[in-house]
Enzyme design. Structure first.
Site, short mmCIF file in Angstrom:
data_model
loop_
_atom_site.label_atom_id
_atom_site.label_comp_id
_atom_site.label_asym_id
_atom_site.label_seq_id
_atom_site.Cartn_x
_atom_site.Cartn_y
_atom_site.Cartn_z
N CYS A 111 -19.45 38.71 -13.69
CA CYS A 111 -20.83 38.63 -13.21
C CYS A 111 -20.87 37.90 -11.86
O CYS A 111 -20.33 36.81 -11.73
CB CYS A 111 -21.67 37.90 -14.25
N GLU A 112 -21.53 38.51 -10.88
CA GLU A 112 -21.56 37.89 -9.55
C GLU A 112 -22.51 36.70 -9.47
O GLU A 112 -22.51 35.96 -8.49
CB GLU A 112 -21.90 38.91 -8.48
N HIS A 113 -23.33 36.50 -10.49
CA HIS A 113 -24.27 35.39 -10.47
C HIS A 113 -23.68 34.10 -11.05
O HIS A 113 -24.11 33.01 -10.66
CB HIS A 113 -25.53 35.76 -11.26
N HIS A 114 -22.72 34.24 -11.97
CA HIS A 114 -22.13 33.05 -12.58
C HIS A 114 -20.61 33.08 -12.63
O HIS A 114 -19.98 32.14 -13.09
CB HIS A 114 -22.66 32.87 -14.01
N GLN A 152 -23.86 45.17 -13.46
CA GLN A 152 -23.47 46.38 -14.17
C GLN A 152 -24.11 47.64 -13.57
O GLN A 152 -23.50 48.70 -13.53
CB GLN A 152 -23.81 46.25 -15.66
N HIS A 180 -22.01 40.48 -21.61
CA HIS A 180 -22.02 39.57 -20.47
C HIS A 180 -21.94 38.14 -20.98
O HIS A 180 -22.85 37.67 -21.68
CB HIS A 180 -23.30 39.76 -19.65
N CYS A 182 -22.38 35.56 -19.33
CA CYS A 182 -23.46 34.74 -18.75
C CYS A 182 -24.68 34.75 -19.66
O CYS A 182 -25.56 33.90 -19.54
CB CYS A 182 -23.82 35.20 -17.35
#
Length: 224
Positions: A111-114, A152, A180, A182
């Protein structure tokens, strides 16, 4: 303008993106992989120190290097276009015009956010026109796009667009179902939820064709 912590959280949860291209800086590949590893090694050791960890301990002393190498050479190797797999296509001499499905392809992304894992499976289908593709090349293409910081929805689109261009047809469908971390290991901590994304074009716009694809995916033939 300064962005607040609340805005950061809300943007991340909303999966906002301006393009199906992974956001990269213009100088993303000016450094060599070895230089990147050395830089990440230093910065990750500083993170570990801020967490209060003792890097003189035998168990921790090599962790910054291992993490840096993993990021550059393994987990995020798909960021670099030079790692794009060579896709072998062949003339469709035998005139096969029915659906071809490659299913249960492993998704191993982040995940690019976490920067937490995304794990699951992808199913890819296409209807050949003039070209067919080596089966393992579909798996390699999925793996390439998965191995970068991702959302995704974008992953689905990147695989779709690449295959459509490679095969010279819009008749391609991608379905991804993934867990995920996250979601399961932080925030709501929902251990059982899965995320499903579907992208398609060409003949797969027709509901009957999509139905045939999902029947194959959900009830595979018994070939044991």
């Amino acid at each position: 303008m300064k962005i607040t912590k609340e805005e950061i959280e809300s943007i991340g949860d909303a999966h906002i993106s301006n393009s199906i291209e992974t956001p990269l800086r213009s100088d993303a590949f000016e450094k060599s992989d070895n230089d990147k590893i050395e830089s990440i090694k230093y910065h990750f050791s500083e993170i570990m120190k801020e967490l209060g960890l003792d890097l003189t301990d035998d168990s921790l002393s090599g962790t910054p290097y291992r993490v840096a190498k993993m990021y550059v050479k393994e987990l995020f190797y798909g960021l670099n276009p030079k790692n794009h797999p060579k896709i072998s296509t062949f003339e469709n001499k035998y005139g096969y015009q029915k659906m071809l499905v490659e299913q249960n392809i492993t998704i191993d992304s982040a995940c690019e956010h976490h920067f937490l894992p995304i794990v699951g499976t992808a199913h890819v289908g296409y209807i050949p026109k003039d070209k067919v593709i080596g089966l393992s090349k579909i798996n390699r293409l999925v793996d390439y796009y998965a191995h970068r910081p991702q959302v995704q929805e974008r992953l689905c689109l990147q695989i779709l667009k690449d295959l459509q261009q490679t095969l010279g047809t819009e008749d391609v469908i991608i379905a991804i179902q993934a867990k995920h971390l996250c979601v399961s290991s932080r925030g709501i901590k929902d251990k059982s939820s899965l995320t499903t994304t579907i992208e398609y074009g060409g003949k797969f716009v027709e509901s009957d064709i999509r139905k045939e694809f999902f029947e194959v995916v959900n009830k595979p033939f018994d070939i044991a």
